[in-house]
Motif scaffolding. Structure first.
Motif: not given
Ligand code: NAD
Length: 490
Positions: A151-153, A212-214, A228-230, A249-253, A410-412
């Motif tokens: 949901w961010n940007t 998302g899961a399906p 999304g989140e790690t 996988m672009e995850l947390g930081g 270990g993102l930035a």
């Molecule tokens: P989140 O992981 O809760 O959700 C991200 C997406 O995954 C949503 O669309 C959600 O509906 C979906 N999702 C959740 N559970 C799922 C599952 N079991 N199967 C499939 N899809 C599923 O993340 P968030 O709270 O929306 O976003 C914030 C996170 O994103 C932070 O950790 C942030 O660092 C990370 N992020 C990383 C980058 C990067 O480039 N590394 C960029 C932006 C945000």
């Protein structure tokens, strides 16, 4: 009230169940939209449309010029719709309008223009073997991609995934985050207007567990690009194992900004502040840990506290606003909880930490500074994902590197020093996918974007996106009569 439907096979449709969910304006927490609530059956419908568009539609078979032209049209339409898209993003996410219009939307258009040019770089290599063989490689699209965004940007991130995915000839299903669905709908409308063939780009709204899961488990999907989140990333990899997906996988930081005592301290101050408080602090590459060398610590913190207290927090539609509301009341509660944790561990609240005066509605959280943080505290280790900066003193280069690397992420990383050699030494020693020296995060789309450790798998951008979205195939051609062992001939 916005009424948002899925976009499947070129049409806007309700969920098969007719179910909807509500989206809130984070400035007021009032309902601003009824969103189609996608389930496995809607995902299946969208994947089948994407599959048909890939297996028998024109998209993967077009030449570079034809696909590039359509992607440039998408970019032009993003620019044309930028006021409307910005308004939706501000309403839905609460990012200040100046940052949406000045950063996220131009970048979204640029993503499409950039990858439109990349269509011409889908080239292979040739491997002559004397007179006997000419072998070569070529890049083919992988198939159907599942694009799952946070949901961010959200608007910018959906284009960051869709542009390379489509440019290289794939088709896709986008599953946007449930807290920020509005601008994924804008992108669907823009793509419909640009007249991409039906089924090439699909959007299914819904929750992670039920939509998302399906998508991850679907056997018709070849690749998952997830941001999304790690912990979610870990679950996605587990759920995709049975159908052996390819992943990005672009995850947390929890990225460090390291300021040495010889740095241009005025610029370092500007950079450190922007890098954590812009986008409401809800950015993956936030410099959420500020490491200050001991000799400059007190003075720097004094100036920092003054500046942070003056950051203009409020209505994100106001062009003067610098920090808007957090995305959701649950996220507000999470941040508030971190304040108690930080205090309990001995961190010193040097500003913010709660709702700002005069902003009683919505999810406003004052820009927050926590000083005297020690390595190992939870506020130093865990991703808070908001306008919260943890400040940590260090003695020398070795200690700065040790602290910077002492987290699972270990993102930035951001290094401020006038000593050129030290800047590079530290940049090389940081365990992170990306480092900026004497700069905040200024993106160059030619460089690889991604994280190391638990911040991600893979790199995206420019030709790095080939790894995810193309299949590299080797073709071997015998030019003459090379010897073939004659089995069974005695
Ligand atoms: P989140 O992981 O809760 O959700 C991200 C997406 O995954 C949503 O669309 C959600 O509906 C979906 N999702 C959740 N559970 C799922 C599952 N079991 N199967 C499939 N899809 C599923 O993340 P968030 O709270 O929306 O976003 C914030 C996170 O994103 C932070 O950790 C942030 O660092 C990370 N992020 C990383 C980058 C990067 O480039 N590394 C960029 C932006 C945000």
């Amino acid at each position: 009230m916005h009424k948002v439907q899925h976009f499947i096979n070129g049409e806007f449709v309700d969920s098969l169940s007719n179910k909807t969910f509500e989206t809130l304006n984070p400035s007021t927490n009032k309902v601003i939209g009824a969103i189609a609530d996608g389930q496995a059956e809607d995902i299946d419908r969208a994947v089948k449309a994407a599959r048909a568009a890939f297996d028998s539609g024109p998209w993967p078979r077009m030449n570079a010029e034809q696909r590039g032209k359509l992607l440039r049209r998408v970019a032009d339409l993003i620019v044309k719709a930028s006021d409307e898209v910005a308004d939706r993003e501000v309403q839905d996410v609460g990012i200040p309008v100046s940052q949406v219009k000045g950063g996220a939307i131009p970048r979204a258009a640029y993503n499409f223009n950039y990858f439109a040019d990349m269509t011409y770089r889908l080239v292979g290599e040739s491997y002559p073997v004397g007179d006997s063989f000419l072998n070569y490689s070529l890049r083919k699209p992988v198939g159907v991609a599942g694009l799952i965004t946070p949901w961010n940007t959200p608007f910018m991130l959906s284009t960051w995934k869709a542009a390379p995915c489509l440019a290289f000839g794939n088709t896709c299903v986008l599953k946007p985050a449930e807290w920020s669905p509005l601008t994924a709908d804008s992108l669907a409308r823009i793509i419909a207007e640009a007249d991409l063939p039906p089924g090439v780009f699909n959007v299914v709204h819904g929750f992670g567990e039920t939509a998302g899961a399906p998508l991850v488990a679907h056997s018709g999907v070849n690749v998952i690009s997830f941001t999304g989140e790690t912990t979610t990333g870990q679950e996605i990899i587990r759920n995709g194992a049975a159908t052996l997906k390819r992943y990005s996988m672009e995850l947390g930081g929890k990225s460090p900004t390291i300021v040495f005592d010889d740095a241009d301290l005025d610029r370092a101050l500007d950079g450190a502040i922007f890098q954590v408080y812009s986008l409401n602090g809800e950015r993956c590459t936030a410099g959420s840990r500020l490491l200050l060398q001991e000799g400059i610590y007190a003075d720097f913190v004094g100036k920092l506290a003054e500046r942070v207290a003056s950051i203009k927090t409020g209505d994100p539609h106001d062009p003067a606003t610098e920090v808007g509301p957090l995305i959701h009341p649950d996220h507000w509660d999470k941040l508030r909880g971190y304040m108690d944790i930080a205090r309990g561990e001995g961190g010193d609240g040097a500003g913010g930490g709660d709702r700002p005066d005069g902003l009683e509605q919505g999810n406003f959280f004052a820009p927050t500074l926590i000083t005297d943080v020690k390595p190992g505290m939870r506020i130093e280790q865990e991703e808070v994902f908001g306008p919260v900066l943890a400040v940590i003193p260090f003695k020398d280069e070795a200690e700065a590197i040790r602290i910077a690397n002492g987290v699972k992420y270990g993102l930035a990383g951001y290094v401020w020093t006038r000593d050129g050699a030290r800047g590079q030494r530290v940049a090389h020693a940081l365990e992170s996918g990306m480092v900026w020296i004497n700069s905040h995060n200024v993106r160059d789309l030619r460089t690889p974007f991604g994280g190391s450790k638990q911040s991600g798998i893979g790199r995206e951008g420019d030709h790095y996106s080939f790894e995810l979205y193309t299949e590299l195939k080797a073709v071997h051609i015998a030019l003459g009569e090379h010897p073939i062992p004659k089995m069974g001939k005695g």
